[in-house]
Motif scaffolding. Sequence first.
Motif, PDB file in Angstrom:
ATOM      1  N   SER A 193      14.923  40.839  41.909  1.00  0.00           N
ATOM      2  CA  SER A 193      14.150  42.012  41.483  1.00  0.00           C
ATOM      3  C   SER A 193      13.222  42.500  42.590  1.00  0.00           C
ATOM      4  N   MET A 194      12.686  41.578  43.386  1.00  0.00           N
ATOM      5  CA  MET A 194      11.797  41.969  44.479  1.00  0.00           C
ATOM      6  C   MET A 194      12.546  42.776  45.529  1.00  0.00           C
ATOM      7  N   ARG A 195      13.790  42.398  45.807  1.00  0.00           N
ATOM      8  CA  ARG A 195      14.608  43.147  46.777  1.00  0.00           C
ATOM      9  C   ARG A 195      14.939  44.539  46.249  1.00  0.00           C
ATOM     10  N   PHE A 196      15.324  44.615  44.988  1.00  0.00           N
ATOM     11  CA  PHE A 196      15.695  45.908  44.414  1.00  0.00           C
ATOM     12  C   PHE A 196      14.479  46.831  44.312  1.00  0.00           C
ATOM     13  N   ARG A 197      13.325  46.269  43.986  1.00  0.00           N
ATOM     14  CA  ARG A 197      12.104  47.078  43.943  1.00  0.00           C
ATOM     15  C   ARG A 197      11.754  47.611  45.328  1.00  0.00           C
ATOM     16  N   HIS A 198      11.984  46.790  46.338  1.00  0.00           N
ATOM     17  CA  HIS A 198      11.718  47.215  47.716  1.00  0.00           C
ATOM     18  C   HIS A 198      12.548  48.450  48.060  1.00  0.00           C
ATOM     19  N   VAL A 199      13.802  48.467  47.639  1.00  0.00           N
ATOM     20  CA  VAL A 199      14.667  49.625  47.893  1.00  0.00           C
ATOM     21  C   VAL A 199      14.135  50.854  47.164  1.00  0.00           C
ATOM     22  N   VAL A 200      13.790  50.685  45.890  1.00  0.00           N
ATOM     23  CA  VAL A 200      13.318  51.812  45.076  1.00  0.00           C
ATOM     24  C   VAL A 200      12.009  52.379  45.615  1.00  0.00           C
ATOM     25  N   GLU A 201      11.112  51.514  46.054  1.00  0.00           N
ATOM     26  CA  GLU A 201       9.786  51.963  46.468  1.00  0.00           C
ATOM     27  C   GLU A 201       9.726  52.426  47.920  1.00  0.00           C
ATOM     28  N   ASP A 202      10.495  51.777  48.803  1.00  0.00           N
ATOM     29  CA  ASP A 202      10.363  52.053  50.237  1.00  0.00           C
ATOM     30  C   ASP A 202      11.537  52.816  50.844  1.00  0.00           C
ATOM     31  N   TYR A 203      12.625  52.946  50.105  1.00  0.00           N
ATOM     32  CA  TYR A 203      13.797  53.675  50.618  1.00  0.00           C
ATOM     33  C   TYR A 203      14.259  54.696  49.576  1.00  0.00           C
ATOM     34  N   GLN A 204      13.313  55.498  49.120  1.00  0.00           N
ATOM     35  CA  GLN A 204      13.557  56.391  47.985  1.00  0.00           C
ATOM     36  C   GLN A 204      14.590  57.474  48.261  1.00  0.00           C
ATOM     37  N   THR A 205      14.786  57.836  49.522  1.00  0.00           N
ATOM     38  CA  THR A 205      15.712  58.931  49.839  1.00  0.00           C
ATOM     39  C   THR A 205      17.104  58.436  50.213  1.00  0.00           C
ATOM     40  N   THR A 206      17.366  57.145  50.066  1.00  0.00           N
ATOM     41  CA  THR A 206      18.662  56.612  50.472  1.00  0.00           C
ATOM     42  C   THR A 206      19.659  56.655  49.323  1.00  0.00           C
ATOM     43  N   THR A 207      20.912  56.416  49.655  1.00  0.00           N
ATOM     44  CA  THR A 207      21.983  56.466  48.660  1.00  0.00           C
ATOM     45  C   THR A 207      22.014  55.235  47.767  1.00  0.00           C
ATOM     46  N   HIS A 208      21.195  54.232  48.075  1.00  0.00           N
ATOM     47  CA  HIS A 208      21.244  52.965  47.340  1.00  0.00           C
ATOM     48  C   HIS A 208      20.312  52.922  46.134  1.00  0.00           C
ATOM     49  N   VAL A 209      19.485  53.933  45.966  1.00  0.00           N
ATOM     50  CA  VAL A 209      18.476  53.901  44.899  1.00  0.00           C
ATOM     51  C   VAL A 209      19.088  53.829  43.497  1.00  0.00           C
ATOM     52  N   PRO A 210      20.133  54.610  43.168  1.00  0.00           N
ATOM     53  CA  PRO A 210      20.692  54.503  41.808  1.00  0.00           C
ATOM     54  C   PRO A 210      21.152  53.091  41.462  1.00  0.00           C
ATOM     55  N   GLU A 211      21.867  52.445  42.385  1.00  0.00           N
ATOM     56  CA  GLU A 211      22.302  51.072  42.114  1.00  0.00           C
ATOM     57  C   GLU A 211      21.106  50.134  41.999  1.00  0.00           C
ATOM     58  N   ALA A 212      20.107  50.330  42.867  1.00  0.00           N
ATOM     59  CA  ALA A 212      18.924  49.472  42.827  1.00  0.00           C
ATOM     60  C   ALA A 212      18.224  49.577  41.476  1.00  0.00           C
ATOM     61  N   LEU A 213      18.133  50.781  40.925  1.00  0.00           N
ATOM     62  CA  LEU A 213      17.505  50.961  39.615  1.00  0.00           C
ATOM     63  C   LEU A 213      18.310  50.275  38.512  1.00  0.00           C
ATOM     64  N   MET A 214      19.632  50.376  38.577  1.00  0.00           N
ATOM     65  CA  MET A 214      20.455  49.712  37.575  1.00  0.00           C
ATOM     66  C   MET A 214      20.291  48.195  37.656  1.00  0.00           C
ATOM     67  N   ARG A 215      20.327  47.666  38.869  1.00  0.00           N
ATOM     68  CA  ARG A 215      20.215  46.212  39.024  1.00  0.00           C
ATOM     69  C   ARG A 215      18.804  45.729  38.710  1.00  0.00           C
ATOM     70  N   LEU A 216      17.826  46.583  38.933  1.00  0.00           N
ATOM     71  CA  LEU A 216      16.462  46.231  38.543  1.00  0.00           C
ATOM     72  C   LEU A 216      16.356  46.173  37.021  1.00  0.00           C
ATOM     73  N   THR A 217      17.015  47.095  36.340  1.00  0.00           N
ATOM     74  CA  THR A 217      17.085  47.043  34.873  1.00  0.00           C
ATOM     75  C   THR A 217      17.704  45.726  34.427  1.00  0.00           C
ATOM     76  N   GLU A 218      18.775  45.351  35.084  1.00  0.00           N
ATOM     77  CA  GLU A 218      19.497  44.121  34.759  1.00  0.00           C
ATOM     78  C   GLU A 218      18.628  42.884  34.971  1.00  0.00           C
ATOM     79  N   THR A 219      17.929  42.836  36.094  1.00  0.00           N
ATOM     80  CA  THR A 219      17.098  41.658  36.381  1.00  0.00           C
ATOM     81  C   THR A 219      15.894  41.580  35.451  1.00  0.00           C
TER      82      THR A 219
END
Length: 266
Positions: A193-219
Motif C-alpha cells: 500500500s505504501m508503494r501504491f500510495r507513493h505512485v498516486v501522490e507523487d506521480y499523479q500525471t503518469t499512466t500508472h495511477v489508475p492501476e495504483a488506485l485499484m491496487r490500493l483499494t485491494e490492499t
Amino acid sequence: MRKTLSPFATLALIIAGSLTIAGCAGGKSKGDLPYVARDVGTLYSAAKTRLDQNRYQEAAALFDEVERQHPYSIWARRAQLMGAFAYYLNADYAKSIESAQRFLSVHPGNRDAPYAYYLIALGYYEQISDVTRDQRITQQALDALGELQRRYPQTKFAADARLKTDLVRDHLAGKEMQVGRFYEERGDWLAASMRFRHVVEDYQTTTHVPEALMRLTETYLALGVPEEAKKTAAVLGANYPGTDWYERAYKLMGEYKPRPVEKAGL
C-alpha cells in the motif's frame, strides 16, 4: 522497456545545437590564423571530418587531442563540447557526460552551456534500463532534465527535456508499481500500500495511477480498512470511470465481506 521520442526528433535537436559550434569553427579561414592555431585548426578539421563520416570514436579521440595539445586555445573549448557530442553518438554515454561536465566546470557562463546540460541529460536518459533493474540512472536522468529546465527554461533543449521528464517519471512510477505488486503477491499488504500510495501522490500525471488506485483499494480491503478502500475506489471512479481498473475495484468493493468481530472470552 522505456518509451522514448522519435530518434529523428531527438537527433534534430542535437544537431541544431551543434551547428552554432561548428559554424563558429568555420568562421575564420586557415590563412587568418597564427601558425600554432593553424595546426589546431587542422586537427579540429580532421575531427570534424571524422564526425561527418560517422566515425564517431575517431572523431571523439581527435577532439580530445585538440584539448590535450592546445588547452588554452579557443578551439579547445569548442572541441570539448564537440567531443561530448561525438561520444554521445558513439553511445559512450559516460564519456559524453564527463566531457560535457568538464566543459561546464571551465566555462559555466558560455552561451553553449544549455547544450552541455542537454548532453548530460541525454547521456543519463539513454542509459535508463527496464523497471526490473536498479533505477539510480533513471533518477539521475530526471535530476539532469530538471536542472536544464530550471536554468534555461526558454530554450529548445528545455522544451525537449519537459517531454522526456514525463517519460522518465512514468518509468519511475512503473518501478514503484513493480515493487508494490511484488509485496502484494507476498501478502505484505502494508508495504504494498505504501508503494501504491507513493505512485498516486507523487506521480499523479503518469499512466500508472489508475492501476495504483485499484491496487490500493485491494490492499486497504486486505488490511481491514474498508472505509479507506471505499474512498480510494471513489477517486478511481471519479477520475477514470471507464477503465478496467475501476471495474475491478467496483467488483472488489461489491464482493467484500467484513471480517466477523471476535468476542473476548469470559
